[in-house]
Design an enzyme around this catalytic site. Structure first.
Site, PDB file in Angstrom:
ATOM      1  N   ARG A   1       1.421  74.898  18.214  1.00  0.00           N
ATOM      2  CA  ARG A   1       1.182  73.938  17.317  1.00  0.00           C
ATOM      3  C   ARG A   1       0.593  74.430  16.004  1.00  0.00           C
ATOM      4  NH1 ARG A   1       0.729  68.573  19.050  1.00  0.00           N
ATOM      5  NH2 ARG A   1      -0.669  68.166  17.499  1.00  0.00           N
TER       6      ARG A   1
ATOM      7  N   HIS B   1      34.128  72.661  -3.318  1.00  0.00           N
ATOM      8  CA  HIS B   1      33.181  72.384  -4.170  1.00  0.00           C
ATOM      9  C   HIS B   1      31.756  73.276  -4.587  1.00  0.00           C
ATOM     10  CE1 HIS B   1      35.825  68.760  -3.491  1.00  0.00           C
ATOM     11  NE2 HIS B   1      35.927  68.759  -2.258  1.00  0.00           N
TER      12      HIS B   1
END
Ligand code: F6R
Length: 598
Positions: A28, A494
């Site tokens: 954590r 693209h």
């Protein structure tokens, strides 16, 4: 996103119990660690910047520490850099009150200004330090310890799971708002923690706190109250998994262990939910769920699972869209009878909770698709559907992504009763075995070795393999710290194609032999023409292997399941790349597993 632990009643084992708990909570946050021991009319605090072993080293040289009531903290920095001073616990001016905190106190600056004006002296840059000073001020004004604690908490705005000890009381005080907190009940001792693994070795009896609740813990008892001090009745739940499930079981890293746990995790996810004879899916938790339209809200890896799930639901004729939870929470699209599905391993991600809460506020039906029984999301949503992956400790999500993909297949099938896809059901049945085959035979380590000096890694895929590309790139960047991007294969030309060189391997997932495969092979040829090395992740149903420098095989199966298998190969490439580069795989820099702040 910070872990807190506390225990009362462990006697001489108090310090070891806290350090053990912190080791289980390090996922954590690991910027600093600290403990406070109380119980002899004084409070002793030890804390260090850095990972837990720095604190352990410091504790190792001290044998004067004692106390039978303790709290501890492992930090993921939000306010102030990771220094010894900013490490928790924090104390008041007199050193007789200590506090650990997970979350963010949004109004801390005004509280600090007020306290400093009253003569309180601060030692850190943290938001948390206002809490012990607020408790001190209340005690000075004549409040009893529990009144002082509740009054201090009442001043806070923001998210918190807080534990507080006083030098002369025999208990720990805790409060929760928007950050997880669970109590553990032993025979003659009690615990509190951000997550069950912190104390699972000692008890399987737990009580989940809800927002706005307070608790006081003694060695032989506990009490949950509201903000006024009125008692709240809570149910005691029994944890079903074993303490060993949170160890490394001989693997070098939790991530590798969890990658290898996938066959078992997926078996658990499927158990009792697929009916091979009928070729359909039964999920009692989803009974009565009528999906007219679906918004999937999630973050990170879970968002990639949500993109995958949205494609499954659309293919089943149910309009569905995946949204980044943080964006959804601030500007949700029109609901139009949508069911909002929060996809979250932890069930505690602040962004995703904000999105499901906003959906509830707007009147939507909500479903939590999560790994964590008793999590905030599971409790707040109208329904909970568990992926049953077991505890995941490595910061990089692996088995739970596969679990989410699998559960989303079950959701899409359960939502369209009578339209069951028999081939899918048998592919799901074979899924755990097919994952095992990949784990046994993968060439991912050789691929990792071949491209260790790459400038960047690109991942491409089309359709269901597009979220696999996104997830492959996220895993690579978070644990190897190398630049990586995932693209929809058709998007490459693209713009991103400008980045492609002989030093940017392209990992292309191509499964099946249909239009998607043919078009992606076209994109593979485009990058090959620009000298980029190509790694094909494929079931060899197409001829993509002809254009590839390396091939990572996946067993032939249903296209939806192929996307789950392909991801396992990409997990292994990232793992081996990070291992060869010597990275901190289970605790990557700047990250924490459960992101409980927005
Ligand atoms: C990446 C990772 C994160 C999480 C994200 C959401 O490996 O683990 O991107 O997926 O923080 O977490 P949960 O699923 O707990 O909501």
């Amino acid at each position: 996103m910070c872990g807190i632990i506390g225990c009362v009643g462990r006697g001489d084992d108090t310090l070891d119990t806290l350090v053990h708990g912190l080791s289980k909570l390090e996922y954590r946050g690991y910027d600093s660690a600290g403990i406070a021991l109380a119980g002899n009319g004084s409070i002793q605090i030890r804390k260090r910047a850095g990972e837990l072993d720095r604190l352990e080293e410091a504790l190792g040289s001290e044998n004067d520490l004692s106390g039978t009531i303790g709290i501890g903290h492992t930090r993921w920095s939000t306010h102030g850099p990771p220094t010894d001073e900013n490490a928790h616990p924090h104390a008041d001016c007199t050193g007789s009150i200590a506090v650990v905190h997970n979350g963010i106190i949004e109004n801390y600056q005004s509280l600090r200004d007020e306290l400093e004006a009253d003569g309180h002296e601060f030692e850190s840059d943290t938001d948390t330090e206002v809490v012990p000073h607020l408790v001190e001020a209340e005690l000075d004004a004549g409040a009893s310890p529990d009144e002082a604690f509740r009054a201090a908490i009442d001043r806070l705005e923001g998210s918190f799971a807080i534990a507080c000890v006083l030098d002369d009381s025999g208990s720990v005080f805790v409060a929760r708002n928007d950050s997880p907190l669970v109590l553990g009940l032993g025979e003659e001792e009690t615990y509190l923690a951000s997550d069950v693994p912190a104390f699972r070795e000692f008890t399987d009896q737990v009580v989940y706190l809800s927002d706005g609740e307070f608790a006081e813990l003694w060695a032989d008892g506990w009490r949950v109250t509201d903000a006024s001090g009125d008692r709240i009745e809570k149910s005691i739940e029994t944890i079903s998994w074993d303490p060993e499930d949170t160890g490394k079981s001989g693997y070098d890293h939790f991530m590798l262990k969890e990658i290898h746990e996938q066959p078992r995790a997926l078996r658990q996810c499927l158990r009792g939910r697929v009916n091979e004879l009928e070729g359909d899916v039964t999920v009692p938790e989803l009974d009565d769920l009528e999906l007219e339209r679906v918004h999937l809200v999630a973050a990170g890896t879970s968002y990639h699972a949500a993109v995958y799930g949205s494609q499954l639901l659309c293919a089943a004729g149910i309009p569905a869209q995946a949204h980044y939870a943080h964006e959804y929470a601030i500007s949700p699209p029109p609901l139009e009878n949508a069911t909002v599905v929060g996809v979250s391993q932890s069930g505690e991600t602040a962004d995703t909770l904000a999105a499901t809460r906003e959906a509830r506020r707007l009147g939507a039906e909500t479903l939590a698709l999560t790994n964590t029984v008793g999590s905030t999301m599971a409790r707040e949503c109208d329904k909970a559907f568990y992926i049953r992956s077991g505890p995941e400790i490595g910061v990089a999500a692996t088995k739970t992504f596969a679990g989410q993909q699998t559960a989303l297949n079950l959701l899409a099938e359960a939502a369209t009763p009578g339209l069951g896809d028999r081939d899918l059901v048998s592919a799901l049945r074979d899924l755990p075995g097919n994952v095992q085959e990949i784990l046994d035979e993968s060439d991912a380590e050789a691929v990792a070795e071949a491209y260790l000096d790459a400038d960047a890694y690109f991942f491409i895929g089309r359709g269901l393999n597009f979220p696999v590309a996104l997830e492959g790139a996220l895993k690579m960047k978070e644990i190897s710290y190398e630049h990586a991007e995932g693209f929809a294969a058709g998007e490459l030309k693209h713009g991103p194609l400008a980045l492609v060189t002989s030093k940017t391997p392209v990992l292309a997932t191509v499964t099946g032999d249909g239009e998607f495969a043919r078009k992606t092979i076209g994109n593979v040829k485009e990058v090959e023409a620009r000298d980029a090395p190509v790694v094909a992740v494929t079931d060899r149903r197409s001829d993509v292997a002809r254009y590839a420098d390396h091939v990572l095989d996946v067993p032939g199966t249903h296209p939806r399941v192929a996307a789950i298998l392909a991801n396992v190969q990409l997990q292994l490439v990232s793992y081996h790349t990070a291992a060869k580069l010597g990275r901190s795989i289970d605790k990557p820099r700047n990250l924490a597993k459960s992101v409980t702040v927005e």
